[in-house]
Design a protein around this motif. Structure first.
Motif, PDB file in Angstrom:
ATOM      1  N   PHE A  83      -6.436 -10.661   3.266  1.00  0.00           N
ATOM      2  CA  PHE A  83      -7.291  -9.673   3.930  1.00  0.00           C
ATOM      3  C   PHE A  83      -6.443  -8.610   4.623  1.00  0.00           C
ATOM      4  O   PHE A  83      -6.738  -7.416   4.547  1.00  0.00           O
ATOM      5  CB  PHE A  83      -8.210 -10.379   4.927  1.00  0.00           C
ATOM      6  N   ALA A  84      -5.361  -9.031   5.294  1.00  0.00           N
ATOM      7  CA  ALA A  84      -4.500  -8.085   6.005  1.00  0.00           C
ATOM      8  C   ALA A  84      -3.808  -7.129   5.039  1.00  0.00           C
ATOM      9  O   ALA A  84      -3.706  -5.926   5.308  1.00  0.00           O
ATOM     10  CB  ALA A  84      -3.470  -8.846   6.834  1.00  0.00           C
ATOM     11  N   VAL A  85      -3.354  -7.645   3.916  1.00  0.00           N
ATOM     12  CA  VAL A  85      -2.676  -6.787   2.938  1.00  0.00           C
ATOM     13  C   VAL A  85      -3.634  -5.761   2.352  1.00  0.00           C
ATOM     14  O   VAL A  85      -3.308  -4.576   2.235  1.00  0.00           O
ATOM     15  CB  VAL A  85      -2.031  -7.651   1.826  1.00  0.00           C
ATOM     16  N   VAL A  86      -4.829  -6.189   2.000  1.00  0.00           N
ATOM     17  CA  VAL A  86      -5.804  -5.270   1.405  1.00  0.00           C
ATOM     18  C   VAL A  86      -6.248  -4.233   2.426  1.00  0.00           C
ATOM     19  O   VAL A  86      -6.379  -3.045   2.108  1.00  0.00           O
ATOM     20  CB  VAL A  86      -7.003  -6.060   0.838  1.00  0.00           C
ATOM     21  N   GLU A  87      -6.467  -4.626   3.650  1.00  0.00           N
ATOM     22  CA  GLU A  87      -6.875  -3.664   4.680  1.00  0.00           C
ATOM     23  C   GLU A  87      -5.744  -2.706   5.020  1.00  0.00           C
ATOM     24  O   GLU A  87      -6.003  -1.547   5.369  1.00  0.00           O
ATOM     25  CB  GLU A  87      -7.351  -4.394   5.939  1.00  0.00           C
ATOM     26  N   ALA A  88      -4.495  -3.154   4.912  1.00  0.00           N
ATOM     27  CA  ALA A  88      -3.366  -2.246   5.137  1.00  0.00           C
ATOM     28  C   ALA A  88      -3.365  -1.138   4.094  1.00  0.00           C
ATOM     29  O   ALA A  88      -3.076   0.022   4.412  1.00  0.00           O
ATOM     30  CB  ALA A  88      -2.061  -3.018   5.104  1.00  0.00           C
ATOM     31  N   ALA A 124     -14.764 -14.276  -1.597  1.00  0.00           N
ATOM     32  CA  ALA A 124     -15.473 -15.086  -2.584  1.00  0.00           C
ATOM     33  C   ALA A 124     -14.598 -16.227  -3.085  1.00  0.00           C
ATOM     34  O   ALA A 124     -15.071 -17.361  -3.261  1.00  0.00           O
ATOM     35  CB  ALA A 124     -15.920 -14.212  -3.753  1.00  0.00           C
ATOM     36  N   ALA A 125     -13.324 -15.944  -3.296  1.00  0.00           N
ATOM     37  CA  ALA A 125     -12.404 -16.989  -3.747  1.00  0.00           C
ATOM     38  C   ALA A 125     -12.228 -18.057  -2.667  1.00  0.00           C
ATOM     39  O   ALA A 125     -12.144 -19.257  -2.971  1.00  0.00           O
ATOM     40  CB  ALA A 125     -11.056 -16.386  -4.114  1.00  0.00           C
ATOM     41  N   TYR A 126     -12.189 -17.637  -1.396  1.00  0.00           N
ATOM     42  CA  TYR A 126     -12.038 -18.605  -0.308  1.00  0.00           C
ATOM     43  C   TYR A 126     -13.270 -19.506  -0.209  1.00  0.00           C
ATOM     44  O   TYR A 126     -13.149 -20.725  -0.052  1.00  0.00           O
ATOM     45  CB  TYR A 126     -11.804 -17.888   1.022  1.00  0.00           C
ATOM     46  N   ILE A 127     -14.434 -18.924  -0.314  1.00  0.00           N
ATOM     47  CA  ILE A 127     -15.668 -19.713  -0.239  1.00  0.00           C
ATOM     48  C   ILE A 127     -15.750 -20.692  -1.401  1.00  0.00           C
ATOM     49  O   ILE A 127     -16.108 -21.863  -1.225  1.00  0.00           O
ATOM     50  CB  ILE A 127     -16.899 -18.782  -0.194  1.00  0.00           C
ATOM     51  N   LEU A 130      -6.266 -16.619   3.116  1.00  0.00           N
ATOM     52  CA  LEU A 130      -7.388 -15.692   3.275  1.00  0.00           C
ATOM     53  C   LEU A 130      -7.014 -14.573   4.239  1.00  0.00           C
ATOM     54  O   LEU A 130      -7.202 -13.392   3.948  1.00  0.00           O
ATOM     55  CB  LEU A 130      -8.622 -16.433   3.782  1.00  0.00           C
ATOM     56  N   ILE A 131      -6.481 -14.937   5.384  1.00  0.00           N
ATOM     57  CA  ILE A 131      -6.125 -13.944   6.402  1.00  0.00           C
ATOM     58  C   ILE A 131      -4.996 -13.051   5.910  1.00  0.00           C
ATOM     59  O   ILE A 131      -5.009 -11.831   6.118  1.00  0.00           O
ATOM     60  CB  ILE A 131      -5.768 -14.646   7.724  1.00  0.00           C
TER      61      ILE A 131
END
Length: 75
Positions: free
Chosen positions: A57-62, A33-36, A53-54
C-alpha cells in the motif's frame, strides 16, 4: 492569447494527474483484494500478510504522490 494557452496547459496537467491516479487506485484495490483472499484461505497467516499489505500500500501510494508532485511541478 498567451494567458489562454497557459490556462489550457494548467487544465491539461490536472486532467493528466486524474488519469495517472487511476493506476494507483487499481493497485490498491488489487492489494487489498489479495490480502482478503489470503486471509480467508489461511487465517493463521493474516499477521504475516498484513506486513506485506502495508508495504505494498505504501509503495503504490508513493507512486500516486509522485504523480501529484509532478503535476504541480509541470504546471
Amino acid at each position: 492569447m498567451d494567458s489562454v494557452l497557459a490556462q489550457i496547459s494548467g487544465n491539461v496537467s490536472v486532467i493528466g494527474y486524474g488519469l495517472a491516479a487511476i493506476g494507483p487506485a487499481i493497485g490498491v484495490g488489487i492489494i487489498f483484494a489479495a490480502y482478503i483472499q489470503a486471509s480467508a484461505r489461511q487465517p493463521e497467516s493474516a499477521g504475516f500478510n498484513r506486513t506485506w499489505l502495508i508495504f505494498g500500500f505504501a509503495v503504490v501510494e508513493a507512486l500516486a504522490l509522485f504523480g501529484l508532485v509532478l503535476a504541480f511541478a509541470l504546471k
